[in-house]
Design an enzyme around this catalytic site. Structure first.
Site, PDB file in Angstrom:
ATOM      1  N   ASP A  82       0.854  -1.197   0.000  1.00  5.71           N
ATOM      2  CA  ASP A  82       0.000   0.000   0.000  1.00  5.71           C
ATOM      3  C   ASP A  82       0.890   1.247   0.000  1.00  5.71           C
ATOM      4  O   ASP A  82       1.763   1.376   0.859  1.00  5.71           O
ATOM      5  CB  ASP A  82      -0.876  -0.043   1.271  1.00  5.71           C
ATOM      6  CG  ASP A  82      -1.967   1.012   1.278  1.00  5.71           C
ATOM      7  OD1 ASP A  82      -2.367   1.459   0.189  1.00  5.71           O
ATOM      8  OD2 ASP A  82      -2.421   1.367   2.385  1.00  5.71           O
ATOM      9  N   GLY A 181      -7.733   8.487   7.366  1.00  7.13           N
ATOM     10  CA  GLY A 181      -7.871   8.836   8.783  1.00  7.13           C
ATOM     11  C   GLY A 181      -9.311   9.092   9.185  1.00  7.13           C
ATOM     12  O   GLY A 181     -10.249   8.776   8.431  1.00  7.13           O
ATOM     13  N   ASP A 232      -8.694   1.080   6.609  1.00  7.37           N
ATOM     14  CA  ASP A 232      -7.721   0.886   7.686  1.00  7.37           C
ATOM     15  C   ASP A 232      -8.265   1.468   8.994  1.00  7.37           C
ATOM     16  O   ASP A 232      -8.422   0.773   9.997  1.00  7.37           O
ATOM     17  CB  ASP A 232      -6.389   1.558   7.305  1.00  7.37           C
ATOM     18  CG  ASP A 232      -5.294   1.290   8.328  1.00  7.37           C
ATOM     19  OD1 ASP A 232      -5.505   0.459   9.239  1.00  7.37           O
ATOM     20  OD2 ASP A 232      -4.221   1.887   8.224  1.00  7.37           O
TER      21      ASP A 232
HETATM   22  P1  13P Z   1      -8.601   4.781   5.931  1.00  3.22           P
HETATM   23  O1  13P Z   1      -7.552   4.671   7.004  1.00  3.22           O
HETATM   24  O2  13P Z   1      -9.216   6.121   5.872  1.00  3.22           O
HETATM   25  O3  13P Z   1      -9.578   3.673   6.004  1.00  3.22           O
HETATM   26  O4  13P Z   1      -7.832   4.624   4.519  1.00  3.22           O
HETATM   27  C1  13P Z   1      -7.150   3.441   4.244  1.00  3.22           C
HETATM   28  C2  13P Z   1      -6.392   3.565   2.973  1.00  3.22           C
HETATM   29  O5  13P Z   1      -6.805   4.214   2.044  1.00  3.22           O
HETATM   30  C3  13P Z   1      -5.105   2.852   2.872  1.00  3.22           C
HETATM   31  O6  13P Z   1      -4.427   3.162   1.688  1.00  3.22           O
END
Ligand code: 13P
Length: 284
Positions: A82, A181, A232
């Site tokens: 990622d 976030g 995430d």
């Molecule tokens: P979030 O933490 O907002 O869910 O985003 C995750 C993400 O895009 C990882 O690349």
């Protein structure tokens, strides 16, 4: 089953009109939560490691954990880097066994982003690994930016078409108003822009920063043509909430299994809900 590529899962999703969930992997409990959810939902699933995840767990543990999970699972599992930061890091991940990499050149001028992505694509495709690229900038919710700046950071549809043609990635992460976030206010997605990108680009599109985006907006994004969705923060929220509840109820608890077990269960529920929302449940 051996690890499959993200392109394989995302192309099937694009054809089927749903999105595959991609969840960030940092430790064994997260892995088990995500895989158990995928098994119960009969869903394909993408595990991914961020810079922070690689630093925390170490690349060898990440690959070993994902490999064991994929081999034991009865649903298809992919392992993606990622927001890869360099050609060298992408090569290292490919060599260690990742089935997919994202190379994020979105901070570079367009020409340099193209050059970087194409370089990774040439090697990755030679060894059967798929590549995700990013155009436009997906910031963090902590970045204090005004509306006009956010506009300027979004993916330009015409530029996206040129970029894909020149760099030839398998997937494209688009900036349409989401951020990584916890959102302070309600995120506002630019669906018009997403439709324009979709009309010009024929590879699967990726939505980052999907935690905290209302269900209705996620459904609409999937209808328009998002085929991979990254989550995430909502896993972190579920994890820490469960740990806090456990320790509040039993402040003297010292057994990590009794502290982490409920957290694993809480994360699994979040992943199951997301799979139903994205439409990938039952698609394995
Ligand atoms: P979030 O933490 O907002 O869910 O985003 C995750 C993400 O895009 C990882 O690349």
């Amino acid at each position: 089953m051996a690890l499959v590529t993200v392109a394989e899962l995302a192309c099937a999703a694009a054809e089927g009109g749903y999105a595959v969930g991609a969840f960030n992997l940092n430790n064994m409990e997260i892995l088990q939560a995500v895989i158990a959810a995928a098994e119960e939902e009969r869903s394909p699933v993408i595990l991914q490691a961020s810079q922070g995840g690689l630093k925390y767990a170490g690349i060898d543990y990440i690959v070993a954990m994902a490999r064991v999970a994929a081999e034991k699972a009865s649903v298809p599992v992919a392992l993606n880097l990622d927001h890869g930061t360099s050609f060298e890091q992408a090569m290292q991940c490919i060599r260690k066994g990742f089935s997919a990499v994202m190379i994020d050149g979105s901070r570079l001028p367009l020409e340099d982003n193209i050059t970087l992505v194409k370089r990774v694509v040439d090697v990755a495709h030679a060894v059967g690994v798929s590549v995700e690229a990013e155009l436009g900038k997906i910031g963090g919710t902590e970045d204090d930016i005004v509306v006009s700046e956010r506009e300027a950071m979004m993916t330009e549809p015409e530029e996206a078409a040129e970029f894909i043609e020149a760099a030839q990635p398998d997937l494209l992460a688009v900036a349409i108003g989401t951020a990584h976030g916890v959102y302070k206010g309600k995120p506002k997605l630019d669906f018009e822009r997403l439709m324009e990108i979709k009309a010009r680009v024929d590879i699967p599109l990726v939505l980052h920063g999907a935690s905290g985006v209302p269900d209705q907006a996620i459904r609409k994004a999937c209808q328009i043509g998002i085929s991979k969705i990254n989550i995430d923060t909502e896993l972190r929220v579920a994890f820490s909430g469960a740990v806090q509840r456990t320790l509040k109820a039993s402040p003297d608890e010292i057994d990590p299994r009794k502290i982490l077990g409920p957290a694993r269960e809480a994360m699994k529920q979040v992943v199951r809900e997301k799979m139903r929302l994205f439409g990938c449940s039952g698609k394995a």
